[in-house]
Design a protein around this motif. Sequence first.
Motif, short mmCIF file in Angstrom:
data_model
loop_
_atom_site.label_atom_id
_atom_site.label_comp_id
_atom_site.label_asym_id
_atom_site.label_seq_id
_atom_site.Cartn_x
_atom_site.Cartn_y
_atom_site.Cartn_z
N TRP A 122 35.52 44.44 52.73
CA TRP A 122 34.73 44.29 51.51
C TRP A 122 34.23 42.86 51.32
N HIS A 123 35.08 41.88 51.65
CA HIS A 123 34.71 40.48 51.37
C HIS A 123 33.74 39.92 52.40
N GLU A 124 33.35 40.74 53.40
CA GLU A 124 32.37 40.31 54.38
C GLU A 124 31.04 41.05 54.23
N PRO A 342 47.75 43.48 40.81
CA PRO A 342 46.40 43.48 41.38
C PRO A 342 46.42 43.49 42.91
N ASP A 343 45.54 44.28 43.47
CA ASP A 343 45.40 44.37 44.93
C ASP A 343 43.91 44.35 45.24
N ARG A 344 43.41 43.21 45.67
CA ARG A 344 41.99 43.07 45.92
C ARG A 344 41.49 43.99 47.03
N ASP A 345 42.40 44.38 47.90
CA ASP A 345 42.00 45.20 49.04
C ASP A 345 42.07 46.70 48.76
N MET A 346 42.55 47.08 47.57
CA MET A 346 42.60 48.49 47.22
C MET A 346 41.23 48.96 46.74
N ASP A 347 40.87 50.19 47.10
CA ASP A 347 39.64 50.81 46.62
C ASP A 347 39.63 50.78 45.09
N PRO A 348 38.66 50.11 44.46
CA PRO A 348 38.63 50.06 42.99
C PRO A 348 38.57 51.44 42.35
N LEU A 369 35.39 42.72 38.51
CA LEU A 369 35.17 41.35 38.06
C LEU A 369 36.49 40.59 37.95
N LEU A 370 37.47 41.21 37.32
CA LEU A 370 38.71 40.51 36.97
C LEU A 370 39.65 40.36 38.16
N VAL A 371 39.67 41.33 39.07
CA VAL A 371 40.62 41.25 40.18
C VAL A 371 40.26 40.12 41.13
N VAL A 372 38.99 39.69 41.13
CA VAL A 372 38.58 38.55 41.96
C VAL A 372 38.30 37.31 41.11
#
Length: 432
Positions: A122-124, A342-348, A369-372
């Motif tokens: 996701w972050h790429e 919070p888990d940034r890598d989990m499917d929102p 917005l908030l998780v990152v």
Amino acid sequence: MIGYLWINDAEAAARWVPLRANPNQGGWWDDRLDDAKARGLTPSEALIEMIRNPPGSSGVVPGSLTVAPHSAAVDDLAGYAPRERPWRASAAVLLGLAFGDAMGYPTEFMTMEQITAAFGPWHEMEMPLSSDGVVRVTDDTQMTLAVGEALAEITTSPRATGGAWGAAQSLAPAQVEAALRRHLVAWLHSPDNNRAPGQTCLNACAALERGIPWQDATVISSKGCGANMRVAPVALVPGLTAEQRSGIAQLQAAMTHGHPTALAASDLTAHAIWLLSHGCALDDLLTQLRLYALQSRRKYHGDWLGDLSRKAGAPDPATYIAFGWDECLSALDKVTEALRTPDRDMDPSRAVGAGWVAEEALATALYCLLVVHGYRRAPIQRGAHSSGDSDSIAALAGAFAGALNGPRFWPDEWTEVLEYRDRLLALGQLWD
């Protein structure tokens, strides 16, 4: 006096705010807060412990425990200047919404495995370009423009006293409804309206074209995210009162989606954009939204909504609208719960909701917005890389990020090739 401590159990948050004149004093309070969190204490338990057993030679002044409306008030006490609305916030919001919409466009009906295979982690994720080198958007941006240009049309009359501000303050419900009807019908017949638009919007706009009262044209049972994916312009028009913003946000939703949750979620989405563009800190956002929902819970805007509640079969207007706000409050609770671990890598969409309905689109976008922590393009990347209604989730996340950060965070190379760039920037220029 060297500074202030604030805590908020509802959001599991706490912070040390040193006086601006002595920013380097009292760092041990941060260390104590971190230690208390590691031991599983709630913020209030941590504060009680620190009051009873102060670190070092410092301590909490007896009798100073009180309630602040938000953390910005504590910053003010500590001598920090309040954030004002960022320059060109309107342009930043509208561009952010379009960028999120565009990034989520190709992933909307894909599984997480398919998205990762096609676009990487996701972050790429990069901004997708069409074969002609244009960043293409969906009906989310198209309908946002319909709402925005309808409002621009009726707030820039040369006959209005006080300019745009005077025109906005004199807006009447019938005037707004007529402008929205014209622009929504124009969208219905646009040759560009080929981006898999929602059936609710298509059916309701076709009914609006027939000239019948909008309360009869709307799809009463629908609370799809088509109601609030397009509401951002309502938060940006200068000069509107809080009552007008709420009424217009709900009206533009109700003209196609008659379910009370569609109205409440649209109102809450606009309020989130308004809060962020006027300096609301991220750590206060969910608290302020929950407070707004509670205050609005039984407030039916009869001037703007007419007899919609009766046509919906509700026993009374207050009961009708309260149902929608209660569903929105439940959605905010899901965001709060997801952010506890919070888990940034989990499917929102797995963490909060798929976003096909209005309150979930809002909630999942807030989570993105908030998780990152609102950083740069990460909210739209996280929203686009999801298994639900990715374009709407990322569009709202982009609007929130734009309101928070201003236009400097959006790459110029994206703006230069964005579809509808000139129309979006024209609205931004008008309102900024």
